[in-house]
Write an enzyme that holds these catalytic residues in place. Sequence first.
Site, PDB file in Angstrom:
ATOM      1  N   ASN A 142      31.761  37.198  25.164  1.00 44.66           N
ATOM      2  CA  ASN A 142      32.896  36.421  24.662  1.00 44.66           C
ATOM      3  C   ASN A 142      33.319  35.371  25.684  1.00 44.66           C
ATOM      4  O   ASN A 142      33.136  35.550  26.894  1.00 44.66           O
ATOM      5  CB  ASN A 142      34.075  37.351  24.320  1.00 44.66           C
ATOM      6  CG  ASN A 142      35.027  37.548  25.485  1.00 44.66           C
ATOM      7  OD1 ASN A 142      35.891  36.708  25.764  1.00 44.66           O
ATOM      8  ND2 ASN A 142      34.853  38.658  26.212  1.00 44.66           N
ATOM      9  N   PHE A 146      41.575  33.373  27.192  1.00 49.37           N
ATOM     10  CA  PHE A 146      43.010  33.693  27.187  1.00 49.37           C
ATOM     11  C   PHE A 146      43.730  33.032  26.007  1.00 49.37           C
ATOM     12  O   PHE A 146      44.761  32.371  26.176  1.00 49.37           O
ATOM     13  CB  PHE A 146      43.683  33.263  28.491  1.00 49.37           C
ATOM     14  CG  PHE A 146      43.421  34.151  29.671  1.00 49.37           C
ATOM     15  CD1 PHE A 146      42.736  35.347  29.544  1.00 49.37           C
ATOM     16  CD2 PHE A 146      43.884  33.793  30.934  1.00 49.37           C
ATOM     17  CE1 PHE A 146      42.501  36.164  30.640  1.00 49.37           C
ATOM     18  CE2 PHE A 146      43.675  34.606  32.038  1.00 49.37           C
ATOM     19  CZ  PHE A 146      42.960  35.790  31.895  1.00 49.37           C
ATOM     20  N   SER A 217      38.845  37.311  34.757  1.00 46.68           N
ATOM     21  CA  SER A 217      38.176  36.812  33.562  1.00 46.68           C
ATOM     22  C   SER A 217      37.272  35.648  33.944  1.00 46.68           C
ATOM     23  O   SER A 217      37.673  34.768  34.697  1.00 46.68           O
ATOM     24  CB  SER A 217      39.200  36.337  32.525  1.00 46.68           C
ATOM     25  OG  SER A 217      38.551  35.635  31.481  1.00 46.68           O
ATOM     26  N   ASN A 219      36.396  33.330  31.963  1.00 42.45           N
ATOM     27  CA  ASN A 219      36.549  32.281  30.952  1.00 42.45           C
ATOM     28  C   ASN A 219      37.706  31.329  31.197  1.00 42.45           C
ATOM     29  O   ASN A 219      37.991  30.481  30.359  1.00 42.45           O
ATOM     30  CB  ASN A 219      36.698  32.933  29.571  1.00 42.45           C
ATOM     31  CG  ASN A 219      35.490  33.782  29.213  1.00 42.45           C
ATOM     32  OD1 ASN A 219      34.353  33.365  29.429  1.00 42.45           O
ATOM     33  ND2 ASN A 219      35.727  34.982  28.697  1.00 42.45           N
ATOM     34  N   THR A 220      38.402  31.481  32.335  1.00 39.70           N
ATOM     35  CA  THR A 220      39.442  30.538  32.735  1.00 39.70           C
ATOM     36  C   THR A 220      39.021  29.913  34.045  1.00 39.70           C
ATOM     37  O   THR A 220      38.853  30.625  35.047  1.00 39.70           O
ATOM     38  CB  THR A 220      40.802  31.238  32.897  1.00 39.70           C
ATOM     39  OG1 THR A 220      41.234  31.729  31.623  1.00 39.70           O
ATOM     40  CG2 THR A 220      41.857  30.287  33.442  1.00 39.70           C
ATOM     41  N   LYS A 259      43.152  43.652  38.249  1.00 33.26           N
ATOM     42  CA  LYS A 259      41.880  43.825  37.543  1.00 33.26           C
ATOM     43  C   LYS A 259      40.828  42.930  38.176  1.00 33.26           C
ATOM     44  O   LYS A 259      41.024  41.712  38.288  1.00 33.26           O
ATOM     45  CB  LYS A 259      42.035  43.491  36.059  1.00 33.26           C
ATOM     46  CG  LYS A 259      40.771  43.766  35.234  1.00 33.26           C
ATOM     47  CD  LYS A 259      41.054  43.691  33.744  1.00 33.26           C
ATOM     48  CE  LYS A 259      39.828  44.100  32.931  1.00 33.26           C
ATOM     49  NZ  LYS A 259      40.115  44.162  31.475  1.00 33.26           N
ATOM     50  N   ASN A 288      36.252  43.933  34.879  1.00 31.98           N
ATOM     51  CA  ASN A 288      36.238  42.976  33.769  1.00 31.98           C
ATOM     52  C   ASN A 288      34.797  42.783  33.288  1.00 31.98           C
ATOM     53  O   ASN A 288      33.891  43.514  33.703  1.00 31.98           O
ATOM     54  CB  ASN A 288      36.849  41.650  34.228  1.00 31.98           C
ATOM     55  CG  ASN A 288      37.614  40.939  33.135  1.00 31.98           C
ATOM     56  OD1 ASN A 288      37.144  40.804  32.016  1.00 31.98           O
ATOM     57  ND2 ASN A 288      38.808  40.459  33.448  1.00 31.98           N
TER      58      ASN A 288
END
Length: 404
Positions: A142, A146, A217, A219-220, A259, A288
């Site tokens: 994915n 966020f 994450s 993805n940021t 995390k 993560n």
Amino acid sequence: MSIRVALRRLVFGGAAFAAGTALAYIDDPEQLPFDLSNVAQKALQQLDAERAHNVAIWAAVHGLLPIEKRADPPKLRTTIWGKHFSNPIGLAAGFDKDAQALEGLLGLGFGFVEIGSVTPLPQPGNDQPRAFRLPELKAVINRYGFNSQGLDVVRANLIAYRRSQLHRPANQPGPGPGLVGVNLGKNKLSEDAAADYCLGVSKLAPYADYLVINVSSPNTPGLRALQSRKELEKLVKKVKATRDGMPWSAAGPPPLLVKIAPDITDADKSDIAAVALKLGIDGLIVSNTTICRPPAVAEHPEGQQTGGLSGAPLRDMSTEVLRDMYRLTKGKLPIIGVGGVSSGADAYAKIRAGASLVELYTSLVYEGPSLLRRMKKELTALLQRDGFASVHDAIGADHAIPRR
């Protein structure tokens, strides 16, 4: 495939399933709703990944998920941070991003649910499509980025949930009310990450059983850089000061966790452990999603999609990072183990490696709600086999470090 066609398959498939197997549930009638829900899960997999996820959230919000009415086995009960968990298995952040479906999800029998990640301002996340199944590998990639309705919406949802629990009958059958973790993120365009996390604490901490600083994450842009020793120390100091400066009852503030990613170096692990022990972080979440692509994933048609990989291919990597973090923190910090958990044996391996609690997400996508019932049964049997009186006694059993 359209939602209408998927629902039609659900109705006819569920009816046939019920008619053909009803006699099998005489001894355990409460299992039937879970197995019917698994039929629905298979139908949802005819939809693309994100649409299926949205339908699952809608079902949870509208009370369409099965409800666990059996109490959890005594061996699974545990106490962490002075908080009582009826079992150590939770739902990881990313499923209920906006705290919309807590009652339905906790009703499945999870010991806790972690919502989020929540960003201060609403943001749509990355462009679609942004979630990709790898069913042969029991994995998902994915790059949601966020997507969040923002702090104000989530705060209102958490308040509504807490109020609903005030009217929960004390003798209601089931495992008991689960706990709620709140996972905090930063807005993509924010130039002050610490300010974003501090705002999240100030607005949501009163409604959280624990808080999570998500700095891992993939993805940021730039987020994972916050795991470096200097940046992490600055961030944690500010966030912890915000939490500690708020008015609290005698029970004190919710625990604060960080995390981390599974892709960190040995030096990163040592730095994170040092910061955690020095600043009094209350726990870690390991881990993560990964940006690595194991060979089987790399060869899959969807394997080169950008984003974080979750599910079975992440299991061993995340467990080894967990093992290292338990050793580096000398068993002093509770760790929530995440990544590739799809059975009682997977959960048990993480607990023996040092996890006080475990979370899952991707396995629920593939196996449906009855997974949780099976995992509890398997985990209880493994504890019994190895002579542990409780799940707490098994924490860190693979290490020579005394359990705290």
